[in-house]
Each structure stands twice: as C-alpha cells, then as structure tokens.
Design an enzyme around this catalytic site. Structure first.
Site, PDB file in Angstrom:
ATOM      1  N   CYS A   7       8.831   6.966  66.738  1.00  0.00           N
ATOM      2  CA  CYS A   7       7.786   6.607  65.779  1.00  0.00           C
ATOM      3  C   CYS A   7       6.862   5.521  66.323  1.00  0.00           C
ATOM      4  CB  CYS A   7       8.370   6.221  64.426  1.00  0.00           C
ATOM      5  SG  CYS A   7       9.533   4.851  64.480  1.00  0.00           S
ATOM      6  N   HIS A  80      11.106   1.272  61.511  1.00  0.00           N
ATOM      7  CA  HIS A  80      10.142   2.363  61.545  1.00  0.00           C
ATOM      8  C   HIS A  80       8.777   1.792  61.877  1.00  0.00           C
ATOM      9  CE1 HIS A  80       8.390   6.192  60.606  1.00  0.00           C
ATOM     10  NE2 HIS A  80       7.673   5.702  59.617  1.00  0.00           N
TER      11      HIS A  80
END
Length: 142
Positions: A7, A80
């Site tokens: 990510c 994330h």
C-alpha cells in the site's frame, strides 16, 4: 490484497502519477506509468502486479534507507498508507481498501495541502485522537 503490503508503494504511485512528477526515462516506473495512463483503474492494478521489476524496485527502496525492518509481503500489519491527490480541481482520497477514489471536495494547487490536512484531521485523526501511530508525508514542489 494480491500485492501484499504494497500500500505504501501504491500510495506513492498515485501521488507521483497524479502530480505528474518526472521519473527516470526507461525505468520500470516510467514504463508502468506510460502503459497504465490509458488503462482503467482495475486493469492498471493488475498491470502493476504483472510489471517485471516493480516488486524488486519497491522492496529495494523500502529496505535501503529505512530505520525499521521492512515487513514480509504476507505479514499481518496494523498500518496502512493512502494518498491524497489533486486532479481536475478536486481532492481525491486514494485508499486501496475502498472500491474507488473518494471525492473530498474542491481544491486548487494553492489550497491542496491545507485541504488535504483538513480531511486528514476531520476524517482520520478524529477517529483516534490519542493514537500516536499516524504519519503524514507530503510530496511538494520546490
């Protein structure tokens, strides 16, 4: 899900591609961005998985100068990365966990940083105001 802890790489790709940051001609990144420019989002995502050398370049960059150990691609992590981009006068939240980019409202080159900071503060930091596990990176022109 197929990319395994990529990510951060994907967030940077969104930022570079949408800001039209110059990249080294002939590089893996240059080739990918050129081919993906004519693809829809789903096809570009699969093309990223299929691009020879992209994983290696991402891994080499992550391991090169970091202060912390890079997790394995299949490691379960609590972190994330997303990107905010300015495109066509709009502020877009590019979060790979969501089914599509989220339009966060109008913005300009002059107000982009302030507008993105407002969204981060109101929609992310407000969810866990006492959590110190939050970082922001801005890619800005000199």
């Amino acid at each position: 899900d197929e990319s395994g802890n990529a990510c951060g790489t994907i967030a940077v790709l969104h930022a570079i591609a949408n800001a039209r940051v110059p990249v080294e001609p002939g590089s893996v990144l240059s080739g990918f961005l050129s081919s993906a420019a004519t693809m829809g989002p789903a096809r570009a995502g699969w093309a990223l998985l299929e691009t020879d050398g992209m994983y290696e370049a991402s891994d080499a960059s992550a391991e090169k100068d970091g202060d912390t150990a890079t997790p394995e691609r299949d490691a379960d992590t609590d972190f994330h990365f997303i990107a905010f981009v300015h495109a066509n006068g709009r502020l877009w939240d590019m979060d790979g966990r969501k089914p599509h980019p989220v339009d966060c409202g109008a913005t300009t080159e002059e107000t982009f940083l302030f507008d993105a900071a407002r969204v981060v503060r109101e929609q992310y930091l407000a969810l866990a105001p006492d959590d110190p596990s939050f970082s922001v990176l801005a890619l800005c022109k000199q």
